[in-house]
Design an enzyme around this catalytic site. Sequence first.
Site, PDB file in Angstrom:
ATOM      1  N   HIS A 119       0.548  78.932  77.871  1.00  0.00           N
ATOM      2  CA  HIS A 119       0.386  80.324  78.260  1.00  0.00           C
ATOM      3  C   HIS A 119       1.550  81.119  77.684  1.00  0.00           C
ATOM      4  O   HIS A 119       2.706  80.699  77.794  1.00  0.00           O
ATOM      5  CB  HIS A 119       0.364  80.457  79.789  1.00  0.00           C
ATOM      6  CG  HIS A 119      -0.692  79.622  80.433  1.00  0.00           C
ATOM      7  ND1 HIS A 119      -1.947  80.109  80.735  1.00  0.00           N
ATOM      8  CD2 HIS A 119      -0.688  78.324  80.828  1.00  0.00           C
ATOM      9  CE1 HIS A 119      -2.677  79.152  81.285  1.00  0.00           C
ATOM     10  NE2 HIS A 119      -1.925  78.056  81.352  1.00  0.00           N
ATOM     11  N   GLU A 178     -15.743  83.617  71.579  1.00  0.00           N
ATOM     12  CA  GLU A 178     -14.442  84.289  71.521  1.00  0.00           C
ATOM     13  C   GLU A 178     -13.816  84.321  70.124  1.00  0.00           C
ATOM     14  O   GLU A 178     -12.617  84.585  69.979  1.00  0.00           O
ATOM     15  CB  GLU A 178     -13.446  83.658  72.527  1.00  0.00           C
ATOM     16  CG  GLU A 178     -13.935  83.719  73.970  1.00  0.00           C
ATOM     17  CD  GLU A 178     -12.881  83.290  74.980  1.00  0.00           C
ATOM     18  OE1 GLU A 178     -11.744  83.777  74.891  1.00  0.00           O
ATOM     19  OE2 GLU A 178     -13.209  82.479  75.864  1.00  0.00           O
ATOM     20  N   PRO A 193      -2.459  71.331  85.300  1.00  0.00           N
ATOM     21  CA  PRO A 193      -3.198  72.420  84.672  1.00  0.00           C
ATOM     22  C   PRO A 193      -4.591  72.570  85.284  1.00  0.00           C
ATOM     23  O   PRO A 193      -5.071  71.688  85.997  1.00  0.00           O
ATOM     24  CB  PRO A 193      -3.292  71.957  83.214  1.00  0.00           C
ATOM     25  CG  PRO A 193      -3.305  70.463  83.311  1.00  0.00           C
ATOM     26  CD  PRO A 193      -2.407  70.119  84.477  1.00  0.00           C
ATOM     27  N   HIS A 209      -6.856  69.780  78.675  1.00  0.00           N
ATOM     28  CA  HIS A 209      -6.719  69.843  77.219  1.00  0.00           C
ATOM     29  C   HIS A 209      -5.466  70.681  77.018  1.00  0.00           C
ATOM     30  O   HIS A 209      -5.428  71.839  77.448  1.00  0.00           O
ATOM     31  CB  HIS A 209      -7.939  70.505  76.573  1.00  0.00           C
ATOM     32  CG  HIS A 209      -7.812  70.667  75.087  1.00  0.00           C
ATOM     33  ND1 HIS A 209      -8.483  69.842  74.207  1.00  0.00           N
ATOM     34  CD2 HIS A 209      -7.101  71.548  74.329  1.00  0.00           C
ATOM     35  CE1 HIS A 209      -8.181  70.216  72.969  1.00  0.00           C
ATOM     36  NE2 HIS A 209      -7.336  71.250  73.016  1.00  0.00           N
ATOM     37  N   HIS A 241      -2.618  73.118  76.518  1.00  0.00           N
ATOM     38  CA  HIS A 241      -2.583  74.517  76.112  1.00  0.00           C
ATOM     39  C   HIS A 241      -1.322  75.152  76.673  1.00  0.00           C
ATOM     40  O   HIS A 241      -0.721  74.648  77.620  1.00  0.00           O
ATOM     41  CB  HIS A 241      -3.818  75.262  76.623  1.00  0.00           C
ATOM     42  CG  HIS A 241      -3.990  75.189  78.111  1.00  0.00           C
ATOM     43  ND1 HIS A 241      -4.433  74.058  78.765  1.00  0.00           N
ATOM     44  CD2 HIS A 241      -3.760  76.115  79.094  1.00  0.00           C
ATOM     45  CE1 HIS A 241      -4.481  74.283  80.063  1.00  0.00           C
ATOM     46  NE2 HIS A 241      -4.068  75.517  80.297  1.00  0.00           N
ATOM     47  N   TYR A 288       1.507  72.510  85.277  1.00  0.00           N
ATOM     48  CA  TYR A 288       1.274  71.154  85.748  1.00  0.00           C
ATOM     49  C   TYR A 288       1.179  71.212  87.278  1.00  0.00           C
ATOM     50  O   TYR A 288       2.102  71.717  87.914  1.00  0.00           O
ATOM     51  CB  TYR A 288       2.396  70.203  85.346  1.00  0.00           C
ATOM     52  CG  TYR A 288       1.967  68.751  85.494  1.00  0.00           C
ATOM     53  CD1 TYR A 288       1.126  68.163  84.557  1.00  0.00           C
ATOM     54  CD2 TYR A 288       2.338  68.006  86.596  1.00  0.00           C
ATOM     55  CE1 TYR A 288       0.697  66.853  84.710  1.00  0.00           C
ATOM     56  CE2 TYR A 288       1.924  66.686  86.754  1.00  0.00           C
ATOM     57  CZ  TYR A 288       1.105  66.119  85.798  1.00  0.00           C
ATOM     58  OH  TYR A 288       0.668  64.820  85.946  1.00  0.00           O
TER      59      TYR A 288
END
Length: 316
Positions: A247, A152, A239, A243, A245, A237
């Site tokens: 949105h 990506e 997630p 790790h 992150h 929560y």
Amino acid sequence: MPINAAEEEAKLRKFSFTRVLNQDTKTKVVNLLGEIESTPAILIAEKTAFNITGTHLTKFSHDLHLPKVSLIDRNDIYHSFLATQNSEYGEVRLTLIFPATETHIRKYTHQELRVVVETPEIYRELVKPYVEEKRGNGRLDWVYNILEYKSEKESVIVEDTDDVEGFMLLPDLKWDRKTMASMYTMAILRRRDITSLRDLKKKHVPWLKSLGRRIAKAICEKYSGIEPDQIQIYAHYQPSYYHFHLHAVSVSHDGGLGQAAGKAFLLGNLISWLESLGGDEEVGLEDVELTYSLGGGSELWQRVFKGINGKGKAEE
């Protein structure tokens, strides 16, 4: 007087488009304003549901009647495509998860939701060990593939390479990267010591504020027509993966349960919450009680919360 179907169809075909009145990215409905013979008219277009009869799905899965399929991106087991059906209006976004694990199957199976109360004690004694377990066995490989430029890398919108405060912002695989009303991006932190919002502390407030500003600025610079106050930034929560992150999505996008109360925690509210905590800079969200929703078929519900009574203690 009986309705003349041919006349009604001819009337529809005279519709001349003027502008879009509204669209709903969740229900796939668009309201159009136009004219028919100089008289205002409104046309409401809605994509119909998939035919889920057995014979139809068998044909779909075996033959995939899609004249054109283009790959959006691939990362580890996750593949994202845009597929065109029999007309230019039949585009379908396809996500292929292969090979899929039992965890994936549970995640994408319909489940009854349960509201749980996670006290600091429950988090430390029961949930945190579960989180650490779920970070192992290669479950985060696809995240590290992004951070290490193995996948990506062509999609990255902006990045900060600092090992502590750095992040990568890129389009989420859920987004077709064309429809701005459903704009959906994801910011992945470079640091690996924050698993979820539970690890956020008061000392992180300046960094989180800066992170929010930089994410909004990068999106506005990349995509014309969107402004900072049209962007929602939140953390989930629990997630999907541990790790930390964020949105960042268009405020007009209806993300369903992913944006619902009990799942999505707005970044601005997390910052205010941290600022309001008493104590020194090391106090954080590990020390607060959280109420959120879980799927009744989820592993966390089955292993932890199903056996907890109303007093917040595990049953003997």
